[in-house]
Design a protein around this motif. Structure first.
Motif, PDB file in Angstrom:
ATOM      1  N   UNK A  57       0.848  -1.179   0.000  1.00 42.04           N
ATOM      2  CA  UNK A  57       0.000   0.000   0.000  1.00 42.04           C
ATOM      3  C   UNK A  57       0.888   1.235   0.000  1.00 42.04           C
ATOM      4  N   UNK A  58       0.739   2.094  -1.003  1.00 43.45           N
ATOM      5  CA  UNK A  58       1.502   3.337  -1.040  1.00 43.45           C
ATOM      6  C   UNK A  58       1.009   4.237   0.083  1.00 43.45           C
ATOM      7  N   UNK A  59       1.874   4.644   1.003  1.00 44.49           N
ATOM      8  CA  UNK A  59       1.400   5.412   2.161  1.00 44.49           C
ATOM      9  C   UNK A  59       0.878   6.786   1.781  1.00 44.49           C
ATOM     10  N   UNK A  60      -0.310   7.092   2.242  1.00 43.17           N
ATOM     11  CA  UNK A  60      -0.892   8.427   2.125  1.00 43.17           C
ATOM     12  C   UNK A  60      -0.939   8.980   3.540  1.00 43.17           C
ATOM     13  N   UNK A  61      -0.134   9.974   3.831  1.00 44.06           N
ATOM     14  CA  UNK A  61       0.101  10.364   5.219  1.00 44.06           C
ATOM     15  C   UNK A  61      -0.927  11.349   5.760  1.00 44.06           C
ATOM     16  N   UNK A  62      -1.800  11.882   4.914  1.00 40.32           N
ATOM     17  CA  UNK A  62      -2.809  12.809   5.412  1.00 40.32           C
ATOM     18  C   UNK A  62      -3.982  12.848   4.445  1.00 40.32           C
ATOM     19  N   UNK A  63      -5.075  13.454   4.893  1.00 41.51           N
ATOM     20  CA  UNK A  63      -6.263  13.561   4.072  1.00 41.51           C
ATOM     21  C   UNK A  63      -7.489  13.773   4.928  1.00 41.51           C
ATOM     22  N   UNK A  64      -8.659  13.896   4.326  1.00 39.34           N
ATOM     23  CA  UNK A  64      -9.885  14.165   5.088  1.00 39.34           C
ATOM     24  C   UNK A  64     -10.441  12.955   5.842  1.00 39.34           C
ATOM     25  N   UNK A  65      -9.803  11.774   5.671  1.00 44.41           N
ATOM     26  CA  UNK A  65     -10.297  10.562   6.324  1.00 44.41           C
ATOM     27  C   UNK A  65      -9.186   9.944   7.175  1.00 44.41           C
ATOM     28  N   UNK A  69     -10.903   7.249  12.176  1.00 48.59           N
ATOM     29  CA  UNK A  69     -11.706   8.392  12.605  1.00 48.59           C
ATOM     30  C   UNK A  69     -13.182   8.172  12.292  1.00 48.59           C
ATOM     31  N   UNK A  70     -14.037   9.038  12.829  1.00 49.43           N
ATOM     32  CA  UNK A  70     -15.452   8.983  12.500  1.00 49.43           C
ATOM     33  C   UNK A  70     -15.663   9.250  11.015  1.00 49.43           C
ATOM     34  N   UNK A  71     -14.836  10.146  10.458  1.00 46.43           N
ATOM     35  CA  UNK A  71     -14.921  10.420   9.020  1.00 46.43           C
ATOM     36  C   UNK A  71     -14.565   9.173   8.214  1.00 46.43           C
ATOM     37  N   UNK A  72     -13.584   8.401   8.697  1.00 46.53           N
ATOM     38  CA  UNK A  72     -13.220   7.165   8.002  1.00 46.53           C
ATOM     39  C   UNK A  72     -14.358   6.149   8.057  1.00 46.53           C
ATOM     40  N   UNK A  73     -15.039   6.063   9.192  1.00 48.88           N
ATOM     41  CA  UNK A  73     -16.189   5.157   9.293  1.00 48.88           C
ATOM     42  C   UNK A  73     -17.256   5.530   8.267  1.00 48.88           C
ATOM     43  N   UNK A  74     -17.558   6.817   8.159  1.00 47.52           N
ATOM     44  CA  UNK A  74     -18.555   7.256   7.197  1.00 47.52           C
ATOM     45  C   UNK A  74     -18.093   6.992   5.761  1.00 47.52           C
ATOM     46  N   UNK A  75     -16.794   7.153   5.506  1.00 46.94           N
ATOM     47  CA  UNK A  75     -16.278   6.871   4.161  1.00 46.94           C
ATOM     48  C   UNK A  75     -16.389   5.390   3.838  1.00 46.94           C
ATOM     49  N   UNK A 157     -18.345  -8.070   3.791  1.00 47.85           N
ATOM     50  CA  UNK A 157     -17.792  -7.139   2.800  1.00 47.85           C
ATOM     51  C   UNK A 157     -16.690  -6.324   3.485  1.00 47.85           C
ATOM     52  N   UNK A 158     -15.571  -6.152   2.809  1.00 53.54           N
ATOM     53  CA  UNK A 158     -14.434  -5.427   3.373  1.00 53.54           C
ATOM     54  C   UNK A 158     -13.888  -4.466   2.335  1.00 53.54           C
ATOM     55  N   UNK A 159     -13.546  -3.266   2.761  1.00 46.87           N
ATOM     56  CA  UNK A 159     -12.882  -2.313   1.874  1.00 46.87           C
ATOM     57  C   UNK A 159     -11.760  -1.638   2.658  1.00 46.87           C
ATOM     58  N   UNK A 160     -10.589  -1.561   2.036  1.00 47.06           N
ATOM     59  CA  UNK A 160      -9.428  -0.902   2.633  1.00 47.06           C
ATOM     60  C   UNK A 160      -9.142   0.361   1.835  1.00 47.06           C
ATOM     61  N   UNK A 161      -9.040   1.496   2.531  1.00 45.94           N
ATOM     62  CA  UNK A 161      -8.896   2.772   1.826  1.00 45.94           C
ATOM     63  C   UNK A 161      -7.921   3.682   2.567  1.00 45.94           C
ATOM     64  N   UNK A 162      -7.339   4.617   1.813  1.00 41.57           N
ATOM     65  CA  UNK A 162      -6.348   5.513   2.401  1.00 41.57           C
ATOM     66  C   UNK A 162      -7.003   6.779   2.950  1.00 41.57           C
ATOM     67  N   UNK A 163      -6.173   7.680   3.434  1.00 38.67           N
ATOM     68  CA  UNK A 163      -6.698   8.869   4.108  1.00 38.67           C
ATOM     69  C   UNK A 163      -7.280   9.903   3.145  1.00 38.67           C
ATOM     70  N   UNK A 164      -7.085   9.687   1.859  1.00 38.62           N
ATOM     71  CA  UNK A 164      -7.793  10.502   0.866  1.00 38.62           C
ATOM     72  C   UNK A 164      -9.140   9.884   0.506  1.00 38.62           C
ATOM     73  N   UNK A 165      -9.434   8.725   1.095  1.00 37.68           N
ATOM     74  CA  UNK A 165     -10.696   8.041   0.816  1.00 37.68           C
ATOM     75  C   UNK A 165     -10.635   7.172  -0.419  1.00 37.68           C
ATOM     76  N   UNK A 166      -9.449   6.915  -0.949  1.00 37.63           N
ATOM     77  CA  UNK A 166      -9.278   6.109  -2.163  1.00 37.63           C
ATOM     78  C   UNK A 166      -9.142   4.635  -1.806  1.00 37.63           C
ATOM     79  N   UNK A 167      -9.797   3.775  -2.590  1.00 35.08           N
ATOM     80  CA  UNK A 167      -9.788   2.336  -2.331  1.00 35.08           C
ATOM     81  C   UNK A 167      -8.437   1.737  -2.709  1.00 35.08           C
TER      82      UNK A 167
END
Length: 400
Positions: A57-65, A69-75, A157-167
């Protein structure tokens, strides 16, 4: 003993998958996966197909998710609903750049996912969900178990996503077959177990089914629990070296009074994701609590044991430090409660807090944040009415 250790290897290798709950399979809905490396010798001896190594996984070190976080749960919920409502073009747009390149043409991706969703039907009932950080990168893993119109079994069902919300990973949803819990499913512990650490930790594996606990599929490891320590929702700082994991070196406590019946602490710690497995258990402490019950801690840090064979320990005593020896994938507290003969028992911890709510007695489940509750104030010997004692504060984990 050899069969039990080899079974543990198979189970722990299964955790290497990004979505450990979803199983390892090349699904028509999943983007193309990287060719797996050759299986280690221990894995090749298993009577099961070798598992894949985790996709980098290419590390994404920041983003809206932010991770966990609660934002990550919603994403996570939003990404699932794209699949559930056959919004395949939106799903394609949500793929990370690396995954898009590995997936081929958009038209093929859209067609495959559309056919899969139509074969399953729509989601009819949500049964549960949980959130954990990805083991080897700053991603969030969102897992969901639900009923679909065309499935008689619950579907994971499982989805893994980065802090930009990208799958980064979206494997095919998988039906969860029921698992027999064994003859001790209704067992009530005699020992009054406390959680074996200080401060608040995340339950990474825990529960009685595959959705909550990958160990539930193993007759030898059923009811085992993994705990990890987080900071800002993450498992590690820096680049994710062994010493970067917040768990590494944290004290492990005796969950109840007892006698040390096994203590081995000389094996090396493995780099994260690269287990040596010699032996699979790594460094071990086993505490007999009497009444045929025992606590087992594996994968302890090399040379960290504070106890030796035949030592008497009290509940809360430091017995060792968290490590990554043997078949450990990342530093974590791996705990098993068992009969003295090695038969797994459900571990019922007492007087703890789970997701902010007090639990008198219970079994921690994947995704919960848990900690020991403060000790009750001691009764005053005086006949007068003294002011109540302040509850004891739970010590914070050792600083890195």
């Amino acid at each position: 003993m050899r069969f039990r250790l080899h079974s543990m290897v198979a189970v722990l290798v299964a955790i290497l998958l990004l979505p450990a709950l979803a199983g390892s399979q090349q699904a028509p809905a999943a983007p193309a996966q990287q060719k797996p490396a050759a299986a280690p010798k221990e894995e090749q001896q298993q009577p099961v197909p070798p598992e894949k190594n985790p996709t980098p996984v290419a590390p994404v070190i920041s983003g809206p998710y932010p991770v966990m976080s609660q934002a990550a749960l919603q994403r996570g919920r939003q990404l699932f609903e794209m699949f559930n409502h056959v919004q395949t073009s939106q799903m394609w747009a949500a793929l990370s750049e690396a995954l898009r390149k590995a997936s081929g043409k958009e038209e093929k991706f859209v067609e495959i996912n559309k056919k899969l969703r139509e074969s399953m039907g729509a989601e009819t009932q949500l049964l549960g969900e949980n959130l954990v950080p990805y083991m080897f990168g700053p991603d969030t893993v969102y897992a969901r178990i639900s009923m679909f119109a065309n499935s008689k079994l619950p579907v994971i069902s499982v989805v893994t996503f980065n802090q930009r919300g990208e799958i980064d990973v979206f494997p095919m949803p998988k039906a969860m077959s029921p698992i027999a819990e064994g003859r001790y499913a209704g067992y009530e512990d005699t020992a009054k177990l406390n959680l074996p650490f200080r401060g608040e930790w995340l339950v990474y594996q825990g529960g009685r089914n595959i959705f909550e606990n990958v160990y539930a599929a193993s007759d030898e490891l059923r009811y085992a629990v993994d705990f990890v320590f987080l900071k800002d929702g993450r498992l590690y700082s820096g680049t994710g070296k062994l010493e970067d994991y917040y768990c590494f070196g944290q004290p492990i406590l005796a969950p109840a009074d007892g006698t040390v019946v096994k203590a081995i602490g000389t094996f090396n710690d493995s780099p994260p994701g690269k287990p040596v497995g010699d032996p699979p258990d790594g460094n071990v402490v086993i505490i007999s609590h009497g009444n045929g019950e025992a606590s087992v801690f594996n994968h302890l840090k090399q040379h960290s044991l504070k106890v030796k064979l035949d030592d008497k320990v009290k509940q809360g005593d430091v017995i060792a430090e968290c490590g990554n020896s043997g078949m450990g994938l990342i530093p974590r507290v791996h705990y098993r409660f068992q009969r003295s003969a090695g038969v797994p028992l459900p571990a019922q911890f007492v007087n703890y807090i789970a997701d902010g709510k007090p639990v008198a007695s219970g079994e921690p489940k994947r995704g919960q944040l848990v900690k020991n509750a403060a000790a009750a104030p001691a009764a005053a010997p005086s006949t007068s009415a003294p002011s109540p004692a302040a509850p004891a504060k739970t010590p914070a984990p050792a600083s890195k």
